[in-house]
Every structure is written in structure tokens, then in C-alpha cells.
Design a protein around this motif. Structure first.
Motif, PDB file in Angstrom:
ATOM      1  N   LEU A 530       0.978  -1.397  -0.550  1.00 31.46           N
ATOM      2  CA  LEU A 530      -0.253  -0.557  -0.300  1.00 31.46           C
ATOM      3  C   LEU A 530       0.738   1.378  -0.343  1.00 31.46           C
ATOM      4  O   LEU A 530       2.024   1.499   0.674  1.00 31.46           O
ATOM      5  CB  LEU A 530      -0.504  -0.134   0.914  1.00 31.46           C
ATOM      6  N   SER A 531       0.303   2.697  -0.299  1.00 27.93           N
ATOM      7  CA  SER A 531       1.241   3.632  -0.298  1.00 27.93           C
ATOM      8  C   SER A 531       0.810   4.484   0.849  1.00 27.93           C
ATOM      9  O   SER A 531       0.212   3.540   1.854  1.00 27.93           O
ATOM     10  CB  SER A 531       0.587   4.309  -1.654  1.00 27.93           C
ATOM     11  N   PRO A 532       2.021   5.125   0.998  1.00 29.90           N
ATOM     12  CA  PRO A 532       1.664   5.876   2.832  1.00 29.90           C
ATOM     13  C   PRO A 532       0.356   6.311   2.778  1.00 29.90           C
ATOM     14  O   PRO A 532      -0.301   6.056   4.284  1.00 29.90           O
ATOM     15  CB  PRO A 532       3.003   6.921   2.157  1.00 29.90           C
ATOM     16  N   THR A 533      -0.047   6.611   1.709  1.00 33.30           N
ATOM     17  CA  THR A 533      -1.654   7.183   1.870  1.00 33.30           C
ATOM     18  C   THR A 533      -2.717   6.197   2.609  1.00 33.30           C
ATOM     19  O   THR A 533      -3.342   6.793   3.360  1.00 33.30           O
ATOM     20  CB  THR A 533      -1.662   8.427   0.783  1.00 33.30           C
ATOM     21  N   GLU A 534      -2.799   5.207   1.218  1.00 32.98           N
ATOM     22  CA  GLU A 534      -3.278   3.903   1.654  1.00 32.98           C
ATOM     23  C   GLU A 534      -3.108   3.784   2.942  1.00 32.98           C
ATOM     24  O   GLU A 534      -4.315   3.043   3.617  1.00 32.98           O
ATOM     25  CB  GLU A 534      -2.978   2.931   0.516  1.00 32.98           C
ATOM     26  N   ARG A 535      -1.612   3.611   2.923  1.00 28.25           N
ATOM     27  CA  ARG A 535      -1.543   2.566   4.560  1.00 28.25           C
ATOM     28  C   ARG A 535      -1.957   3.248   5.492  1.00 28.25           C
ATOM     29  O   ARG A 535      -2.503   2.547   6.783  1.00 28.25           O
ATOM     30  CB  ARG A 535      -0.037   2.372   4.981  1.00 28.25           C
ATOM     31  N   GLN A 536      -1.633   4.837   5.727  1.00 33.92           N
ATOM     32  CA  GLN A 536      -2.546   5.999   6.713  1.00 33.92           C
ATOM     33  C   GLN A 536      -3.825   5.596   6.707  1.00 33.92           C
ATOM     34  O   GLN A 536      -4.352   5.104   8.148  1.00 33.92           O
ATOM     35  CB  GLN A 536      -2.323   7.500   6.858  1.00 33.92           C
ATOM     36  N   ILE A 537      -4.741   5.475   5.574  1.00 33.07           N
ATOM     37  CA  ILE A 537      -6.331   5.549   5.857  1.00 33.07           C
ATOM     38  C   ILE A 537      -6.546   3.843   6.396  1.00 33.07           C
ATOM     39  O   ILE A 537      -7.801   3.764   7.406  1.00 33.07           O
ATOM     40  CB  ILE A 537      -6.748   5.363   4.871  1.00 33.07           C
ATOM     41  N   SER A 574      -8.757  -0.529  -2.810  1.00 31.41           N
ATOM     42  CA  SER A 574      -9.270   1.285  -3.291  1.00 31.41           C
ATOM     43  C   SER A 574      -9.847   2.075  -2.281  1.00 31.41           C
ATOM     44  O   SER A 574     -11.157   1.518  -2.185  1.00 31.41           O
ATOM     45  CB  SER A 574      -9.785   1.553  -5.035  1.00 31.41           C
ATOM     46  N   VAL A 575      -9.582   2.618  -1.474  1.00 25.63           N
ATOM     47  CA  VAL A 575      -9.291   3.424  -0.160  1.00 25.63           C
ATOM     48  C   VAL A 575     -11.145   4.123  -1.039  1.00 25.63           C
ATOM     49  O   VAL A 575     -11.698   5.203  -0.394  1.00 25.63           O
ATOM     50  CB  VAL A 575      -9.455   3.674   0.333  1.00 25.63           C
ATOM     51  N   VAL A 588      -7.971   8.940  -4.254  1.00 21.75           N
ATOM     52  CA  VAL A 588      -6.090   7.705  -4.023  1.00 21.75           C
ATOM     53  C   VAL A 588      -6.048   7.285  -5.060  1.00 21.75           C
ATOM     54  O   VAL A 588      -6.295   6.305  -4.677  1.00 21.75           O
ATOM     55  CB  VAL A 588      -6.319   7.598  -2.389  1.00 21.75           C
ATOM     56  N   GLU A 589      -5.397   7.603  -5.069  1.00 23.37           N
ATOM     57  CA  GLU A 589      -4.570   6.789  -6.292  1.00 23.37           C
ATOM     58  C   GLU A 589      -4.294   5.020  -5.523  1.00 23.37           C
ATOM     59  O   GLU A 589      -3.924   4.756  -5.022  1.00 23.37           O
ATOM     60  CB  GLU A 589      -3.209   6.455  -7.234  1.00 23.37           C
ATOM     61  N   SER A 590      -5.155   3.465  -7.202  1.00 21.68           N
ATOM     62  CA  SER A 590      -5.067   2.324  -5.605  1.00 21.68           C
ATOM     63  C   SER A 590      -3.590   2.164  -6.392  1.00 21.68           C
ATOM     64  O   SER A 590      -3.752   1.577  -7.586  1.00 21.68           O
ATOM     65  CB  SER A 590      -6.360   1.453  -5.967  1.00 21.68           C
ATOM     66  N   SER A 591      -2.984   1.663  -5.492  1.00 17.58           N
ATOM     67  CA  SER A 591      -1.549   0.696  -5.762  1.00 17.58           C
ATOM     68  C   SER A 591      -2.189  -0.676  -6.691  1.00 17.58           C
ATOM     69  O   SER A 591      -1.322  -1.223  -7.455  1.00 17.58           O
ATOM     70  CB  SER A 591      -1.524   0.207  -4.042  1.00 17.58           C
ATOM     71  N   LYS A 592      -3.567  -1.016  -5.574  1.00 19.65           N
ATOM     72  CA  LYS A 592      -3.888  -2.447  -6.682  1.00 19.65           C
ATOM     73  C   LYS A 592      -4.108  -2.460  -7.872  1.00 19.65           C
ATOM     74  O   LYS A 592      -3.955  -3.204  -8.774  1.00 19.65           O
ATOM     75  CB  LYS A 592      -4.821  -3.481  -5.617  1.00 19.65           C
ATOM     76  N   LEU A 593      -4.750  -1.740  -7.854  1.00 18.33           N
ATOM     77  CA  LEU A 593      -5.818  -1.368  -9.534  1.00 18.33           C
ATOM     78  C   LEU A 593      -4.340  -1.059 -10.609  1.00 18.33           C
ATOM     79  O   LEU A 593      -4.537  -1.157 -11.631  1.00 18.33           O
ATOM     80  CB  LEU A 593      -6.576  -0.296  -9.274  1.00 18.33           C
TER      81      LEU A 593
END
Length: 753
Positions: A530-537, A574-575, A588-593
Motif C-alpha cells: 500500500l502507498s503511504p496514504t493508503e496505509r495511513q487510511i 481501493s480506498v 486516492v490512486e489505488s496501488s492494486k488497481l
């Protein structure tokens, strides 16, 4: 485990010294614990600490059984015994009755050594004392002529006394020969053999080698058991030497149902391997339950002779415009045999083995004047029509194809006609007997009913029983009896017993069994950071859910865990699927997608086709936007898709469409998409059967290329735990591809921990 310590006490007496043995618990200390006044020799079998074992054997040699334990004079005047006692660690002196004990020993005169003859070893004995244990622990003992009692198997170089007041030595060489017949199961330090319940038949070999086997009922009573073998090869043991072989069925059932490996009725004990119930004929099982004869007769199976089978298939081959695989021909013959035996049946071949084609081939053998009904999910109506038109166009006027919902809405019309054959595809859709869909299928009338399913059990064995109540209502009394036994549906015994009783009416083959030429399927887990933003969420969301669980009202716990699991899984894909209040970001850009996006580009450049599965339609629609940005053509099949046939056909036929986006619910069953050789699972589901259905869209008959399956899993998230839970459930797969159970609240809480 209780361990006993033996205390050797010398009683000083003006006339004659006596040696008394007292028993206490092994406290690992120097002080003496209170003596135990109600301990027998039998109580101490296998529980005497190692440094006292020699003294225990000497007590056996002396014929001692109950307290008070006094070593006889004939033993005490033996030089070897004198030397042994001189080195014993726990020795005390008591000057007179009632006086305290003092550490030490009384010096005993050393008698003249004389040659003691070797006694006659009569044989070995095995004592089973823990019928309820995980293993049968059998204490090993030797029986000597004239001895007061049986001896511990570990050899000790001390004489034993006989009832004629004589001394003899044990026969070491002969004892070693007897012990060698026990092979590796013998544990010399404990003097036992440990038998798994599945190895109980080894007792028969020991009995044939001369061992006597006993069940230890109490410390004082025992019963000898005898080996028996019935006509099916089942080996069992009874305390009755002349027990009737037909009684083993009832004993096996009783043992199996109560999760044990013995049955006790009055004074009689039967030992068995309860798994041998699978070897017992179905009719024999039902006879024990007094199931009505008309139900038992369903298990009378008439098979086609070789000539009948040959003639039948020659006729089918003329009617069908395709060559069948040998296993498919076997399936067609099996369907015909089920009709001739007057019973419904379930074709439960693994997804991708051609159940539709087998049924079509079978229907071609029926008279041209009869009418058939095929009930299918809405998404498969066009698939069945196409298959019939392709392989047996002459059936088009004989067959009515209707969806479950059409049958439900117009049941009054469909229930008026009596069909020759009623085929119900993806029958797991009527696993719930409380639904209108189930009630509608129940009202259909036909000479034969054929149910089709690649995953006949997705959650519990009761789902399969519910389907059979429609397929073969004659089994209702048998099902009621099985349920009345009080076996919970989560118990392995209930599953196995039910599977045994239903198996004659179910045909299931797997790809690994019959399709050796099918291309390989490679499954890989791709871990996503996960990106830092995704991980924080994700971290903030997990904290919110954890606090809610710890402080939430009891009545809301179940809804909280379900909601929490859903949100965490969405955050992994995807958050942007989360409410704004939970992500606090517009987009937020989805790392998985983004990773899926790159895989699709690679596949496109190699002229490969890919299917992307997800349970979240919103995530797939977000992926649609990314594909449009990349100018990648795609097809999409969701629950809301109306023209399914066109969508699927476009993907199959157009070289310019490299990807198909599918929701698991809409595309998980029935479709043949062998044009694709890559499958991407955007998110995992805890029930392996659901994903297996999806993967089988590509890995099935007709596939010429190896299939690659990619599971995308976010590291250090709930997805990793789901993957672990899925593997755990795969380990519990048994007959008919049954997984252990649906996801429980406790399992969900574990995922959220």
C-alpha cells in the motif's frame, strides 16, 4: 499424569526383620509426602517413577497385589535381591510400629549363592485401559508358569516366587523374541504399545502370534477380547469369543456417531475402527436404523452389462455431433443407469469437465416425443441454448429452458406439466429450503430429476440434504433419522455419514482424475504494498473498528464485525470505495488497481486475454476508467448487465478485447471462457469453492494454453489473514468438495484482530 514413588521400609523386629513397601506421590523433593493407603499394584502400572521401577518389578515377582506390601522371606534371602535393595535410593528404618522413620537400612546377611532355574514363559498379554483416549495404550505383560501375577516387560535380573514357594529366573531371550513381534510400536521405557485407532487391526496379528489381549475394566477386573473378521474384510474385536459377524455394523454405527472406537452394551465390549463404517453396505446401515424397505430399495443398483452399455453409447454417438471423452461417456451411462434404477441423481463433476454436454448427450437417447425442462441461472440460459444448437439441434423442440426466477414467477404454469426429465443446473442456488425459489422447484413434476453442480456443498452438509429433499423426497425419513442422532452439522462424523448415504446418487470426478491432458494451471500470490496514504487510511480505519469492537454494545457486535471486515477489504482494493468520512481524501490512486492496469497492458502486448474478478463492482468500474485512459477495450459482466450473451460473445470472438471484468456473483458459474489464459483475483474470498468456480471459467475443457491465476494480496492487512483462513478451509475439504463451514463471527473477529 500421576507418578508414584515407592518407599522401602525395614521393620526392626527381635524375631525377624520385615521389609514393607509404602507408596506416596513423587514430589521431586527429599521429604516424604503422606503415604497413600488405597493403592493397588494395578493402579501403579505405568505410573511408577523410573528410579523405583526395579522395586515395582520385584513386587510383581513377589506376587503382591494389594496393600500392605511386604516382600516375602523367600525373596529376601536371595543374594541378588539383597544386592539390589542395598543400592535402592529410598530406604528407611522403623524401629517399632508407630515410630517415625529414619533414613538408612538394616544390614542383611548375604546368603549363599545358588543356581536358580529359568521359569517357563507361557506367553505375552496386552491390557487396554484407555478406551476413550486418542490412542489405544496397551500395557505389555508376561505370564509365567506358577507365578502369582504377570510381569512388567522390561527384563530385570531378579528371581520371582511361585505359588509353590520356589524361585525362578525369567527367560530373557524368550521375552525378547516375544517383544520383537510387537515391532516398532513397543515403547520399552513405558512398557506399552500405542495403537492409533486406524491401526487397531494390528491387534489381530498380535493375537495370531499368541498374545492375549484384555480390556482392563477396573483395577481388579478385565475381559479378554477376540479377533473377528466379517465378509467385507472389517477386522474387529469383541469380549465374546463367538460373536456374530453381522453385529459389527450396529457397533460401528454407534461408535462412529459417538466419536469413539468402541461400543459397550451391558458386559460386552466391541473394539473397532469407526472409519470402517465406510466399508459397510448402505442397506446394512439402513437396516440397523429400521428405515422403511422402499427407501432401502433405492440402494439396489442395477448396472448395464458391457453389451448394453456398448449398444446404448453407439446410439448416443449417432445422435450427438461431438466426440465425448471416455469419462463423459461414463457419465452418460451413469445417468441412464440412474433412470433404470428409478431414482434422481446429481452430476457433480468439477467445474470445467462438461456436465452440460453429458446431459445433452443423455437427453438425445430419450424418445423424440417426450418433453424436458432445464432450469438454470439467468446468466446461463443462452449458454444452454447455444450448446444444444451446437451439439444436438434436434433437441430444441423437446427442451424448455427457463431461469430460476421465471420458474418462481410462473410456477402455476410449469407445475401443470409432467416432464420426462427435469434438469436443474447450478443447484446450489436452492440450498436454502426457506426460499420461494426452493419451493417452486419442489413443485415441478418429472419422471427423472437430474441436478448439476460443480460445488454441491459450499458451506454445510445440510445444504446438500436440502437439495436431496427435492431430488429424492423418499430420503426424507432417513435424513430425519440422521439428524435425530444429535450430531451437529459441524462434526466430521455427521458429514462423513451423510456423504456415505448420499454418495450412491452422486457422481463426482475431478480434473486431476480424468483430464490428464488439460493444460497446467499455475496459481501465484502477488503481494501488493500500500502507498503511504493508503496505509495511513487503512491503519486509522483498523483503529476505529478495534475501538468500536471493544466498546460496542453486545447486540451490535455482529453487525460491527461484518461492517468492519467489509470496510477493511474495500480499503485494500481501493480506498475510494470508502465513505469520505473514513478516507478524508477526494480521490486516492489505488496501488492494486494500478498493478492490474500494468498486467493488462502486458497481456495485451502478448495477445493474451485476461479475466479480472472482484466482489466489488465499484472497484471494477474504477478499473474501467483506467482502461479507458489507456484506450484498452474491455467487456464487463456484472449483476446489472442485461445483454449478457452479447458481452460474453464479444469477448470470446473479438481479438481487440483483451480483458473481461466480472463480478464473482455474475460470472462465477457456468460460463465457458477458454479464450482467456490469465485470471486475476482482485480480492480473495474465504470460501475456496467460490474462487474455484471463477477460475474454472478459463481452466476447463477446450483450454489449449496453460492458465495463470494471480491473487493480489495487500501485505500486512486483513487480506493476508483471509488467505491463511482460506488455506485452513482447503485442508478440511472432503467428499464432494465440501469446505468446513461458512465464515463464523468468531473467525471474522480473528481476521479483525
Amino acid at each position: 499424569m500421576t507418578n508414584y514413588r515407592l518407599i522401602c521400609i525395614y521393620e526392626k523386629n527381635p524375631i525377624a526383620h520385615r521389609v514393607r513397601i509404602e507408596v506416596n506421590y513423587d514430589t521431586k523433593g527429599k521429604t516424604l509426602a503422606p503415604f497413600l493407603r488405597k493403592v493397588s499394584m494395578s493402579d501403579m502400572i505405568g505410573h511408577v517413577v523410573s528410579e523405583c521401577c526395579g522395586l515395582y518389578q520385584l513386587m510383581e515377582h513377589s506376587g503382591l497385589t494389594q496393600q500392605p506390601f511386604y516382600l516375602p522371606q523367600i525373596i529376601l534371602i536371595n543374594p541378588q535381591v539383597v544386592d539390589f535393595l542395598a543400592n535402592y535410593p529410598y530406604q528407611y528404618i522403623q524401629s517399632s510400629k508407630g515410630n517415625s522413620l529414619k533414613r538408612g537400612r538394616v544390614a542383611m546377611s548375604h546368603p549363599v549363592q545358588r543356581v536358580i532355574p529359568i521359569g517357563k514363559l507361557l506367553g505375552g498379554e496386552l491390557y487396554i485401559s484407555n478406551l476413550n483416549g486418542i490412542y489405544f495404550d496397551c500395557a505389555v505383560r508376561f505370564r509365567y508358569a506358577g507365578a502369582f501375577r504377570e510381569f512388567y516387560p522390561q527384563y530385570i535380573n531378579l528371581p520371582y516366587a511361585t505359588i509353590d514357594n520356589e524361585l525362578y529366573m525369567r527367560d530373557q531371550l524368550e521375552e525378547e523374541r516375544w517383544l520383537s513381534t510387537l515391532e516398532s510400536l513397543y515403547e520399552p521405557h513405558q512398557g506399552v504399545i500405542r495403537l492409533k485407532h486406524t491401526e487397531i487391526e494390528k491387534l489381530q496379528i498380535y493375537i495370531e502370534n499368541g498374545w492375549h489381549v484384555y480390556v482392563q475394566r477396573t483395577s481388579q477386573t478385565r475381559s479378554r477380547v477376540y479377533a473377528h473378521q466379517n465378509t467385507t474384510g472389517i477386522v474387529w474385536f469383541s469380549t465374546q469369543e463367538n460373536a456374530a459377524n453381522d453385529e459389527i455394523t450396529e457397533a460401528l454405527l454407534d461408535a462412529y456417531i459417538h466419536h469413539r472406537n468402541y461400543q459397550q452394551v451391558g458386559d460386552k465390549i466391541v473394539l473397532c475402527n469407526n472409519r470402517d463404517i465406510e466399508k459397510v453396505g448402505d442397506k446394512d446401515v439402513l437396516a440397523c436404523w429400521q428405515i422403511p424397505e422402499h427407501t432401502r430399495n433405492l440402494y439396489d443398483t442395477v448396472r448395464l452389462t458391457e453389451q448394453e452399455e456398448s449398444d446404448y453409447m453407439n446410439n448416443v454417438r449417432k445422435q450427438i455431433e461431438v466426440s465425448l471423452f471416455p469419462y463423459q461417456e461414463k457419465g452418460v451411462v451413469w445417468l441412464e443407469e440412474q433412470r433404470r434404477n428409478g431414482r434422481g441423481c446429481m452430476l457433480a463433476d468439477e467445474m470445467g469437465l462438461g456436465k452440460t454436454l453429458q446431459v445433452i448427450a443423455y437427453l438425445t437417447s430419450r424418445p423424440a416425443s417426450v418433453h424436458h425442462l432445464i432450469v438454470v441461472p439467468s446468466s446461463l440460459v443462452f449458454n444452454w441454448r447455444n450448446e444444444i444448437q451446437r451439439f444436438a439441434p434436434q433437441l430444441q423442440d423437446q427442451v424448455t429452458i427457463a431461469s430460476y426466477d421465471i420458474i418462481r414467477l410462473h410456477i402455476d404454469e410449469y407445475s401443470k406439466e409432467s416432464y420426462d426429465t427435469i434438469v436443474v443446473d447450478e443447484v446450489q442456488m436452492i440450498k436454502n429450503s426457506d426460499t420461494q425459489r426452493y419451493a417452486a422447484i419442489t413443485q415441478l413434476k418429472g419422471s427423472q430429476k437430474i441436478f448439476l453442480s460443480g460445488t454441491p456443498i459450499e458451506n454445510s452438509i445440510d445444504e446438500l440434504w436440502a437439495q436431496f429433499m427435492v431430488l429424492m423426497p423418499e430420503l426424507k425419513n432417513m435424513y430425519s433419522y440422521v439428524r435425530s442422532l444429535g450430531i451437529s452439522s459441524s462434526q466430521e462424523e455427521y458429514v462423513k455419514l451423510s456423504a456415505k448415504l448420499l454418495k450412491p446418487f452422486i457422481l463426482r470426478r475431478t480434473k486431476s482424475e480424468v483430464m490428464l491432458e488439460l493444460p497446467d494451471k499455475t496459481e501465484e500470490v502477488v503481494y501488493v504494498d500500500l502507498s503511504p496514504t493508503e496505509r495511513q487510511i487503512y491503519t486509522n480505519l483498523h483503529s476505529i473498528i478495534s475501538r468500536a469492537l471493544s466498546t460496542g454494545l453486545t447486540g451490535r457486535i455482529n453487525s460491527l464485525v461484518l461492517e468492519g471486515l467489509l470496510r477493511l477489504r474495500q480499503a485494500c482494493v481501493s480506498v475510494n470505495m470508502l465513505p469520505v468520512s473514513l478516507r478524508r481524501e477526494k480521490k486516492v490512486e489505488s496501488s492494486k488497481l494500478e498493478l492490474v492496469r500494468s498486467y493488462i497492458k502486458q497481456a495485451q502486448s502478448s495477445n493474451k486475454k485476461t479475466i479480472v474478478f472482484s466482489q466489488f463492482v465499484r472497484a471494477l468500474k474504477e478499473l474501467e476508467t483506467l482502461l479507458k485512459e489507456d484506450k484498452v477495450e474491455y467487456s464487463a459482466l456484472y449483476g446489472e448487465t442485461h445483454d449478457r450473451e452479447s458481452v460474453v460473445s464479444l469477448f470470446k470472438k473479438s481479438k481487440g478485447i483483451p480483458v473481461m471484468l466480472m463480478s464473482l456473483k455474475a460470472g462465477g458459474v457456468g460460463l465457458n471462457l477458454t479464450e482467456a489464459d490469465s485470471v486475476i483475483l482482485l480480492d480473495d474470498w474465504w470460501n475456496p469453492a467460490v474462487e474455484d468456480q471463477a477460475i474454472a471459467r478459463a481452466h476447463r475443457i477446450g483450454q489449449k494454453k496453460n492458465v495463470l491465476v494471480l491473487r493480489l494480496v495487500c501485505k500486512d492487512t486483513v487480506e493476508e489473514k483471509i488467505l491463511q483462513l482460506q488455506e485452513k478451509k482447503r485442508l478440511t475439504v472432503d467428499l464432494f468438495n465440501k469446505t468446513s463451514a461458512s465464515l463464523s463471527i468468531s473467525e471474522i473477529k480473528e481476521l479483525l484482530s
